[in-house]
Design an enzyme around this catalytic site. Structure first.
Site, PDB file in Angstrom:
ATOM      1  N   LYS A  31       0.845  -1.206   0.000  1.00 35.03           N
ATOM      2  CA  LYS A  31       0.000   0.000   0.000  1.00 35.03           C
ATOM      3  C   LYS A  31       0.874   1.248   0.000  1.00 35.03           C
ATOM      4  O   LYS A  31       0.611   2.211  -0.720  1.00 35.03           O
ATOM      5  CB  LYS A  31      -0.911   0.011   1.236  1.00 35.03           C
ATOM      6  CG  LYS A  31      -2.033  -1.010   1.179  1.00 35.03           C
ATOM      7  CD  LYS A  31      -2.737  -1.173   2.529  1.00 35.03           C
ATOM      8  CE  LYS A  31      -3.742  -2.325   2.459  1.00 35.03           C
ATOM      9  NZ  LYS A  31      -4.383  -2.626   3.743  1.00 35.03           N
ATOM     10  N   GLN A  41      -4.473  -1.376   9.911  1.00 30.34           N
ATOM     11  CA  GLN A  41      -4.440  -2.681   9.256  1.00 30.34           C
ATOM     12  C   GLN A  41      -5.072  -3.746  10.156  1.00 30.34           C
ATOM     13  O   GLN A  41      -4.749  -3.845  11.336  1.00 30.34           O
ATOM     14  CB  GLN A  41      -2.981  -3.048   8.905  1.00 30.34           C
ATOM     15  CG  GLN A  41      -2.835  -4.348   8.135  1.00 30.34           C
ATOM     16  CD  GLN A  41      -3.455  -4.312   6.743  1.00 30.34           C
ATOM     17  OE1 GLN A  41      -3.543  -3.267   6.104  1.00 30.34           O
ATOM     18  NE2 GLN A  41      -3.915  -5.458   6.272  1.00 30.34           N
ATOM     19  N   ASP A  83     -11.198   3.323   4.916  1.00 30.84           N
ATOM     20  CA  ASP A  83     -11.797   2.003   4.721  1.00 30.84           C
ATOM     21  C   ASP A  83     -13.322   2.046   4.768  1.00 30.84           C
ATOM     22  O   ASP A  83     -13.966   1.044   4.442  1.00 30.84           O
ATOM     23  CB  ASP A  83     -11.341   1.059   5.845  1.00 30.84           C
ATOM     24  CG  ASP A  83     -10.040   0.330   5.537  1.00 30.84           C
ATOM     25  OD1 ASP A  83      -9.895  -0.150   4.405  1.00 30.84           O
ATOM     26  OD2 ASP A  83      -9.201   0.219   6.452  1.00 30.84           O
TER      27      ASP A  83
HETATM   28  N1  GUN Z   1      -7.094  -6.446   6.224  1.00 27.63           N
HETATM   29  C1  GUN Z   1      -7.522  -7.144   5.147  1.00 27.63           C
HETATM   30  N2  GUN Z   1      -8.218  -6.343   4.319  1.00 27.63           N
HETATM   31  C2  GUN Z   1      -8.232  -5.113   4.883  1.00 27.63           C
HETATM   32  C3  GUN Z   1      -8.799  -3.860   4.498  1.00 27.63           C
HETATM   33  O1  GUN Z   1      -9.461  -3.711   3.454  1.00 27.63           O
HETATM   34  N3  GUN Z   1      -8.586  -2.832   5.352  1.00 27.63           N
HETATM   35  C4  GUN Z   1      -7.887  -2.980   6.510  1.00 27.63           C
HETATM   36  N4  GUN Z   1      -7.742  -1.905   7.275  1.00 27.63           N
HETATM   37  N5  GUN Z   1      -7.352  -4.113   6.895  1.00 27.63           N
HETATM   38  C5  GUN Z   1      -7.521  -5.180   6.085  1.00 27.63           C
END
Ligand code: GUN
Length: 283
Positions: free
Chosen positions: A49, A93, A116
């Site tokens: 990311k 995360q 998110d």
């Molecule tokens: N862990 C797996 N997918 C995601 C996501 O889309 N956002 C976040 N914050 N953690 C994740």
């Protein structure tokens, strides 16, 4: 003929367009990611990311906190990021370790920085059919991919397998707003196979390698595979791709399908939050 849904290609088109837009800005959008602990998969996701954000021209901040961090400590970091006018987007995360109250952490994020779409403000707005600041990245990416290939959703029977807050639940609301008839199946659902046989579109997000076999699928169904599992034979999705691909009309590969779209939507959400905060687009 089966069409492979090229998430990687579409993601790269989207991020390429974002890069062009960002190049004209003197002040750059900034994404902050909090990673707690040493989960190897999470470490890779966060690194990817951050690299993607920098490639686009965003500013990227990764805050690595030790596994034993207290809730209070994580909250302190969120409060600082909420107050920092240079930070436009905040992502914590997941998964967080069990000693942390996930709800308390996610709810602390300012909804206008909630990249998110996981806060109850943004998720509640999604559920009610109002516009949230951000839609959850994986569901948004799946719908964008279906739209890119002009796959109609109206009146279609869609089966989602997996009811997580990250994928299944938000996807349920997004698809029914597109006038699909949506079934949300989960670990206690009886006879998923017969449900799957009825479905025009199946979206699997359970993380069980090769769970969805050819005998689950009706001819010409559309198959979206959200699963990513590490197996002895390498990376595998929830779908037995080699067998299912002869029956499906469209199918996503793993890797190269939903995964890159998730990251692209994270970048798009970061850019949109920046625009909301600078009042460049109306709420
Ligand atoms: N862990 C797996 N997918 C995601 C996501 O889309 N956002 C976040 N914050 N953690 C994740």
């Amino acid at each position: 003929m089966t069409t492979i849904l090229d998430g990687k290609g579409l993601a790269s088109k989207i991020t390429g367009e974002l890069k062009e837009k960002v190049s004209t800005l003197s002040k750059k959008p900034k994404l902050a990611v909090i990673l707690v602990g040493n989960n190897p998969a999470s470490q890779i996701y966060v690194k990817n990311k951050s690299i993607k954000a920098q490639n686009i021209g965003f500013e990227s901040l990764v805050i690595n906190l030790p596994e034993e961090s207290s809730e209070e400590n994580i909250l302190e970091h969120i409060y600082v990021l909420n107050e920092d006018d240079n930070v436009n987007a905040i992502l914590v995360q997941l998964p967080l370790s069990p000693h942390i109250n996930k709800q308390r952490i996610l709810e602390a994020i300012d909804p206008i920085k909630d990249v998110d779409g996981f806060t109850s403000y943004n998720f509640g707005r999604l559920a009610l059919g109002y516009k949230p600041y951000a839609l959850p990245c994986t569901p948004k990416g799946i719908i964008r991919l279906l739209e890119e290939y002009n796959i109609p959703l109206e009146g279609k029977n869609v089966l989602i397998i997996g009811r997580s807050n990250i994928v299944g639940k938000p996807l349920f609301f997004m698809l029914q707003q597109k006038n699909a008839t949506v079934t949300l199946a989960h670990s206690k659902t009886k006879d998923i196979k017969s449900q799957a046989k009825q479905a025009d579109i199946i979206i699997s997000a359970i993380g069980k390698p090769k769970y969805l076999s050819a005998d689950f699928i009706k001819k010409d169904a559309i198959i979206i595979d959200v699963g990513i599992s590490r197996t002895q034979d390498g990376i595998s999705g929830d779908v037995d791709f080699e067998k299912v691909k002869y029956i499906a009309s469209y199918i996503t590969p793993v890797p190269g399908g939903v995964g890159p779209m998730t990251i692209a939507m994270l970048m798009e959400n970061t850019f949109e939050l920046y625009q909301y905060q600078r009042a460049l687009i109306p709420e």
